[in-house]
Write a protein that holds these residues in place. Sequence first.
Motif, mmCIF file in Angstrom:
data_model
loop_
_atom_site.group_PDB
_atom_site.id
_atom_site.type_symbol
_atom_site.label_atom_id
_atom_site.label_comp_id
_atom_site.label_asym_id
_atom_site.label_seq_id
_atom_site.Cartn_x
_atom_site.Cartn_y
_atom_site.Cartn_z
ATOM 1 N N GLU A 1 14.910 -16.946 -6.107
ATOM 2 C CA GLU A 1 14.631 -17.536 -7.423
ATOM 3 C C GLU A 1 13.408 -16.892 -8.062
ATOM 4 O OE1 GLU A 1 14.228 -21.786 -7.391
ATOM 5 O OE2 GLU A 1 16.250 -22.076 -6.579
ATOM 6 N N ALA A 2 12.355 -16.679 -7.284
ATOM 7 C CA ALA A 2 11.143 -16.058 -7.819
ATOM 8 C C ALA A 2 11.422 -14.628 -8.268
ATOM 9 C CB ALA A 2 10.020 -16.081 -6.780
ATOM 10 N N GLU A 3 12.199 -13.897 -7.478
ATOM 11 C CA GLU A 3 12.539 -12.518 -7.850
ATOM 12 C C GLU A 3 13.416 -12.485 -9.096
ATOM 13 O OE1 GLU A 3 14.094 -11.204 -4.089
ATOM 14 O OE2 GLU A 3 12.129 -10.431 -3.454
ATOM 15 N N ALA A 4 14.339 -13.429 -9.221
ATOM 16 C CA ALA A 4 15.169 -13.515 -10.430
ATOM 17 C C ALA A 4 14.292 -13.825 -11.641
ATOM 18 C CB ALA A 4 16.254 -14.578 -10.255
ATOM 19 N N GLY A 5 13.314 -14.697 -11.455
ATOM 20 C CA GLY A 5 12.383 -15.003 -12.541
ATOM 21 C C GLY A 5 11.598 -13.782 -12.973
ATOM 22 N N LEU B 1 4.277 -14.351 -21.080
ATOM 23 C CA LEU B 1 5.073 -13.597 -20.107
ATOM 24 C C LEU B 1 4.202 -13.073 -18.974
ATOM 25 C CD1 LEU B 1 7.441 -11.717 -22.574
ATOM 26 C CD2 LEU B 1 8.080 -13.561 -20.989
ATOM 27 N N ASP B 2 2.983 -12.637 -19.301
ATOM 28 C CA ASP B 2 2.063 -12.180 -18.252
ATOM 29 C C ASP B 2 1.734 -13.316 -17.285
ATOM 30 O OD1 ASP B 2 2.022 -9.653 -19.368
ATOM 31 O OD2 ASP B 2 0.025 -9.866 -20.282
ATOM 32 N N ALA B 3 1.480 -14.508 -17.821
ATOM 33 C CA ALA B 3 1.163 -15.658 -16.969
ATOM 34 C C ALA B 3 2.362 -16.028 -16.095
ATOM 35 C CB ALA B 3 0.742 -16.846 -17.837
ATOM 36 N N LEU B 4 3.550 -15.980 -16.682
ATOM 37 C CA LEU B 4 4.765 -16.303 -15.934
ATOM 38 C C LEU B 4 5.009 -15.273 -14.834
ATOM 39 C CD1 LEU B 4 7.015 -18.402 -15.874
ATOM 40 C CD2 LEU B 4 8.256 -17.011 -17.545
ATOM 41 N N ALA B 5 4.809 -14.006 -15.151
ATOM 42 C CA ALA B 5 4.985 -12.946 -14.154
ATOM 43 C C ALA B 5 4.001 -13.125 -13.001
ATOM 44 C CB ALA B 5 4.805 -11.572 -14.796
ATOM 45 N N GLY C 1 10.781 -9.347 -16.914
ATOM 46 C CA GLY C 1 10.874 -7.924 -17.244
ATOM 47 C C GLY C 1 11.805 -7.668 -18.415
ATOM 48 N N LEU C 2 12.934 -8.358 -18.432
ATOM 49 C CA LEU C 2 13.871 -8.211 -19.547
ATOM 50 C C LEU C 2 13.269 -8.744 -20.845
ATOM 51 C CD1 LEU C 2 17.183 -9.232 -17.732
ATOM 52 C CD2 LEU C 2 16.498 -6.931 -18.475
#
Length: 109
Positions: free
Chosen positions: A57-61, A12-16, A66-67
């Motif tokens: 799209e990036a903000e939705a990701g 999740l950290d890498a994805l963020a 976060g969820l």
Amino acid sequence: MGVPDFDPRAALDALAAEYSQRAEAIRRDLGQIHSPDFAEQAQQRQNDDVLRALLAEAEAGMRQVGLARLRLADGTYGECARCGEPIESRRLRALPAAEHCLRCADLQH
């Protein structure tokens, strides 16, 4: 959950970080000044529309990550939000922020 050799927090950290870098680059591109040439300016404005969609799209990701972090914190990470069954480990590896099992995700589309 039990996904061997899978660290959801690191994934999740890498994805963020990826979403954040993408959003930053898009914001930089959107901040550039347009050409004084009318035809070129029209093309640049079309490009801006595409960039705004990519930014959304990036903000939705980032929101999805976060969820997923909240689910990790409350112990529900890896459980389908719809049926409560475990999310497939291959799905979590591919989509660390997934909130639905494959069957429930298919029902939504």
